[in-house]
Scaffold this motif. Structure first.
Motif, mmCIF file in Angstrom:
data_model
loop_
_atom_site.group_PDB
_atom_site.id
_atom_site.type_symbol
_atom_site.label_atom_id
_atom_site.label_comp_id
_atom_site.label_asym_id
_atom_site.label_seq_id
_atom_site.Cartn_x
_atom_site.Cartn_y
_atom_site.Cartn_z
ATOM 1 N N THR A 81 0.831 -1.208 0.000
ATOM 2 C CA THR A 81 0.000 0.000 0.000
ATOM 3 C C THR A 81 0.866 1.258 0.000
ATOM 4 N N TRP A 82 1.857 1.270 0.894
ATOM 5 C CA TRP A 82 2.679 2.488 1.016
ATOM 6 C C TRP A 82 3.532 2.727 -0.208
ATOM 7 N N MET A 83 4.127 1.678 -0.725
ATOM 8 C CA MET A 83 4.965 1.879 -1.905
ATOM 9 C C MET A 83 4.115 2.361 -3.076
ATOM 10 N N LEU A 84 2.995 1.692 -3.312
ATOM 11 C CA LEU A 84 2.163 2.075 -4.462
ATOM 12 C C LEU A 84 1.565 3.459 -4.258
ATOM 13 N N LYS A 85 1.236 3.780 -3.011
ATOM 14 C CA LYS A 85 0.696 5.112 -2.742
ATOM 15 C C LYS A 85 1.716 6.179 -3.130
ATOM 16 N N SER A 86 2.978 5.923 -2.837
ATOM 17 C CA SER A 86 3.988 6.935 -3.183
ATOM 18 C C SER A 86 4.084 7.102 -4.703
ATOM 19 N N PHE A 87 3.914 6.011 -5.434
ATOM 20 C CA PHE A 87 3.975 6.130 -6.896
ATOM 21 C C PHE A 87 2.738 6.856 -7.439
ATOM 22 N N VAL A 88 1.569 6.554 -6.863
ATOM 23 C CA VAL A 88 0.351 7.234 -7.328
ATOM 24 C C VAL A 88 0.405 8.718 -6.950
ATOM 25 N N ASP A 89 0.927 9.000 -5.745
ATOM 26 C CA ASP A 89 1.052 10.399 -5.318
ATOM 27 C C ASP A 89 1.916 11.197 -6.293
ATOM 28 N N ASP A 90 2.963 10.535 -6.803
ATOM 29 C CA ASP A 90 3.888 11.227 -7.707
ATOM 30 C C ASP A 90 3.268 11.526 -9.064
ATOM 31 N N LEU A 91 2.218 10.809 -9.395
ATOM 32 C CA LEU A 91 1.587 10.997 -10.702
ATOM 33 C C LEU A 91 0.583 12.140 -10.593
ATOM 34 N N PRO A 92 0.757 13.203 -11.396
ATOM 35 C CA PRO A 92 -0.172 14.325 -11.243
ATOM 36 C C PRO A 92 -1.601 13.895 -11.554
ATOM 37 N N ARG A 93 -2.530 14.341 -10.723
ATOM 38 C CA ARG A 93 -3.901 13.898 -10.925
ATOM 39 C C ARG A 93 -4.510 14.512 -12.178
ATOM 40 N N GLU A 94 -3.888 15.616 -12.657
ATOM 41 C CA GLU A 94 -4.386 16.244 -13.884
ATOM 42 C C GLU A 94 -4.401 15.275 -15.049
ATOM 43 N N ILE A 95 -3.464 14.328 -15.016
ATOM 44 C CA ILE A 95 -3.352 13.441 -16.157
ATOM 45 C C ILE A 95 -4.587 12.531 -16.251
ATOM 46 N N GLU A 96 -5.132 12.176 -15.075
ATOM 47 C CA GLU A 96 -6.378 11.406 -15.077
ATOM 48 C C GLU A 96 -7.544 12.307 -15.458
ATOM 49 N N GLU A 97 -7.493 13.544 -14.963
ATOM 50 C CA GLU A 97 -8.586 14.467 -15.280
ATOM 51 C C GLU A 97 -8.618 14.751 -16.773
ATOM 52 N N ALA A 98 -7.414 14.876 -17.378
ATOM 53 C CA ALA A 98 -7.364 15.105 -18.821
ATOM 54 C C ALA A 98 -8.025 13.952 -19.560
ATOM 55 N N ALA A 99 -7.788 12.732 -19.094
ATOM 56 C CA ALA A 99 -8.389 11.568 -19.733
ATOM 57 C C ALA A 99 -9.905 11.577 -19.550
ATOM 58 N N MET A 100 -10.344 12.073 -18.386
ATOM 59 C CA MET A 100 -11.790 12.123 -18.150
ATOM 60 C C MET A 100 -12.450 13.176 -19.033
ATOM 61 N N ILE A 101 -11.736 14.296 -19.235
ATOM 62 C CA ILE A 101 -12.280 15.324 -20.129
ATOM 63 C C ILE A 101 -12.353 14.770 -21.549
ATOM 64 N N ASP A 102 -11.422 13.872 -21.875
ATOM 65 C CA ASP A 102 -11.455 13.253 -23.187
ATOM 66 C C ASP A 102 -12.535 12.177 -23.287
ATOM 67 N N GLY A 103 -13.270 11.950 -22.229
ATOM 68 C CA GLY A 103 -14.420 11.071 -22.340
ATOM 69 C C GLY A 103 -14.343 9.758 -21.578
ATOM 70 N N LEU A 104 -13.267 9.542 -20.810
ATOM 71 C CA LEU A 104 -13.184 8.293 -20.056
ATOM 72 C C LEU A 104 -13.922 8.446 -18.730
ATOM 73 N N SER A 105 -14.450 7.302 -18.244
ATOM 74 C CA SER A 105 -15.032 7.330 -16.905
ATOM 75 C C SER A 105 -13.895 7.327 -15.897
ATOM 76 N N ARG A 106 -14.218 7.607 -14.648
ATOM 77 C CA ARG A 106 -13.210 7.628 -13.595
ATOM 78 C C ARG A 106 -12.442 6.303 -13.542
ATOM 79 N N LEU A 107 -13.206 5.199 -13.588
ATOM 80 C CA LEU A 107 -12.568 3.883 -13.498
ATOM 81 C C LEU A 107 -11.675 3.636 -14.714
ATOM 82 N N ARG A 108 -12.193 3.955 -15.901
ATOM 83 C CA ARG A 108 -11.385 3.692 -17.105
ATOM 84 C C ARG A 108 -10.171 4.607 -17.149
#
Lengths: 371, 286
Positions: free
Chosen positions: B164-191
């Motif tokens: 959990t801790w190791m993966l959390k640090s990797f997810v934390d490092d990934l800017p959340r904008e990149i997921e938001e950009a994908a959602m604006i492009d039409g993906l659901s949160r899960l996808r």
């Protein structure tokens, strides 16, 4: 005025059950093809506003309409609104081509259409020869172009740009600014541009909306906003340097009306000039460009030059006069040096007054004067 | 990769450190190819004069040592090797899968309270020896002793804080904008998570998987107290090579240890650059 493309109606956003109000009831109408800049310091609610328009956050109350239809509750991907993030949000694991194609591929468009759209956008952004480069190998301005291209490829009705240039270095920023202006005129997009950099706002936007503490204080045509600020905050924020702001009182004095602050007395006109002579607490705004340097001898207001900051063609002087430190912009070479005395003259027409309590601009009720 | 030139002093210190670290490995390698007479000869035999593979053979054929007059080796190591593979692979997969869900939940959705990550980590405060006995008591009352299900369950529980801790640090490092950009492009949160988040942290996901595998592969305490006859793992089997007549079978132990080292060396080599980073739990950002 044509029907607005995008309209925000008393838009509110609160966090933590109202403990934090990020956006405090803003109204804004953006017409098709217009570029409007949301300008304000960090934390004023600009980005939250963008996130609500694009659908990443839901407003607490209020409405967002595109072409007259509410889009509140419509998922982010279905609003036909594009957002370019400050830190690009380019998928670094993909090539430029895959990045540009992403939005259309997600929407399951036919291959031929995707290929054509990607080629078009790449051409527009001058990235045609970089399509097969890995995004992680790109430099800052190239990444920004990919980020913009990714958004343009889906042909959004409205393009939102969230501080798109602030991660670029100075030279790249200038080039991208020119690029954005070119895109504006070539494709006539409706753009909302968020920035804290007034130079960017002034050079790119048709109108500027100045935000502060979750509210829009003024929306005005770019050409006019520096001259006619509606609010003390706008006056103190816009311009380089911004307006000199002096708190004081307006009162009648020997047949005329004067503004007084400590040792400073500025005559505003004879009592007879006013329909109703103003009185009370006001904040006076003087644009640094509106102050003229005159010989110290015989000047109504004189002081000492404390600091000269040269800017090439002109210089910003800090002059201490009547207990105030006033900023004055003077042409290079035609001003006294540091430590020297100078007289100051201000054209009464260039003075702007704000209510002492409301901080809103008040126009002094001058009677119509011949010229 | 280190490409910097070292000064002679640095070289000497490095060499000394390496000698200390590698000496046991050298000794195990040598012992694994020594005939029984050389195992605990005095003075010590550093490099066997008559190297043999009989120790390795004994692992899978308990009678192989009889030619040296050593009998009483009761059990083949096959079951232990298979048991280790089964328990480690399944437990690692489960731990990383659950850890990934927890990491995304904590990092992106703020699930739980701010203390949640610490509470998860607090499971690691207890030394395994302290909780092994309670585990045995609880597990025997619910019939999970001497079963791979029980062993895997305890491995997942023990490694989940790390994954959990190791993966959390990797997810934390990934800017959340990149997921938001994908959602604006039409993906659901899960996808957006499936097509953007997970591919972008795959390096970290790989490193975490390997790290958890190493933990599980080399675990001894829980396996020892939970394994009676149905299940076995390599560390448990290592402790079993003691006979009434010939004492401890050092050569056979060494041979099994060498076999057990192979996956660790491969895995360690693959993740060396990630390991240092993952172990800091995201305290250092590039």
């Amino acid at each position: 005025m044509t029907r607005p493309r995008l309209e925000l109606v008393s838009l509110h956003k609160e966090y933590d059950n109202g403990a934090v109000v990020a956006v405090d009831g803003i109204d804004l109408a953006v017409t098709a093809g217009e570029t409007i800049a949301l300008l304000g310091p960090s934390g004023c609610g600009k980005s939250t506003t963008l996130n609500m328009i694009v659908g990443l956050e839901q407003p607490t109350s209020g409405d967002i309409q595109i072409d007259g239809a509410s889009i509140v509750g419509v998922p982010a991907g279905k609003r036909n609104v594009g957002l370019v993030f400050q830190d690009y949000a380019v998928f670094t694991s993909m090539t430029v081509r895959q990045n540009l194609a992403f939005g259309l591929a997600v929407r399951k468009r036919p291959k031929a259409e995707i290929t054509r759209a990607v080629a078009e956008v790449a051409e527009l952004l001058g990235m045609s020869d970089r399509l097969d480069a890995r995004a992680k190998d790109l430099g800052g301005s190239e990444l920004q172009r990919v980020a913009i291209g990714r958004t343009l490829v889906t042909k959004p009705a409205i393009l939102l740009l969230d501080e798109p240039l602030s991660n670029l270095e100075a030279a790249a920023r200038l080039a991208m600014r020119r690029e954005l202006r070119r895109l504006q005129s070539e494709i006539g997009l409706t753009i909302i541009y968020v920035t804290h950099d007034q130079i960017e706002a002034l050079s790119l936007a048709d109108r500027i909306a100045v935000m502060h503490a979750g509210r829009i204080l003024q929306v005005e045509k770019t050409a006019r906003i520096c001259e006619r600020p509606d609010h003390v905050f706008v006056a103190g924020f816009l311009g380089s340097p911004p307006m000199n702001l002096v708190k004081g009182a307006i009162e009648p004095c020997e047949g005329s009306v004067v503004f007084r602050h400590g040792g400073l007395t500025l005559p505003l006109g004879a009592i007879a000039d006013f329909i109703k002579p103003p009185e009370g607490r006001f904040t006076l705004g003087i644009r640094p460009e509106a102050v003229r340097l005159v010989p110290a001898d015989g000047a109504a207001l004189s002081g000492e030059v404390l600091l000269v900051e040269s800017r090439g063609a002109d210089a910003v002087l800090t002059v201490e006069a009547a207990g105030l430190k006033l900023k004055v912009v003077a042409p290079a070479g035609a001003h006294p040096g540091e430590g020297q005395a100078t007289g100051l003259a201000v054209d009464p027409e260039a003075l702007v007054f704000f209510g002492g309590d409301t901080n809103r601009r008040v126009d002094l009720p001058l009677a119509a004067r011949p010229n | 990769m280190l490409t910097r030139k070292l000064s002679p002093l640095q070289m000497a210190i490095m060499a000394a450190a390496l000698a200390v670290v590698l000496f046991p490995v050298f000794w195990i390698l040598m012992t694994s190819i020594k005939p029984p007479t050389d195992w605990n000869a005095s003075p010590a035999i550093w490099v066997p004069t008559k190297p043999t593979l009989v120790n390795f053979k004994t692992l899978f054929d308990p009678d192989a040592l009889r030619e040296y007059g050593v009998g009483g080796v009761s059990q083949s190591a096959t079951k232990a090797v298979l048991g280790s593979l089964l328990a480690s692979l399944v437990a690692t997969a489960l731990s990383v899968a659950i850890g990934l869900l927890a990491a995304i939940g904590i990092s992106r959705y703020g699930n739980g309270s701010k203390a949640t990550p610490l509470i998860i980590l607090s499971g690691r405060m207890f030394p395994p020896a302290a909780i092994a006995v309670p585990f045995v008591i609880i597990f025997s009352s619910i019939g999970l002793t001497d079963s791979y299900v029980g062993l895997i369950a305890i491995y997942v529980a023990a490694t989940l804080p790390f994954s959990t801790w190791m993966l959390k640090s990797f997810v934390d490092d990934l800017p959340r904008e990149i997921e938001e950009a994908a959602m604006i492009d039409g993906l659901s949160r899960l996808r957006a998570h499936l097509t953007v988040t997970i591919p972008l942290i795959r390096g970290g996901l790989f490193a975490t998987t390997m790290f958890i595998f190493i933990l599980n592969w080399s675990e001894f305490m829980f396996a020892l107290v939970l394994a009676y006859s149905n299940i076995s793992t390599i560390p448990v089997q290592l402790a079993k090579y003691v006979t009434a007549t010939a004492g401890t079978l050092y050569g056979v132990q060494a041979a099994l240890a060498v076999l057990a080292m192979v996956p660790l060396v491969i895995v360690g080599y693959l993740i060396q650059s990630h390991l240092a980073r993952g172990m800091t739990f995201g305290a250092i950002k590039q």
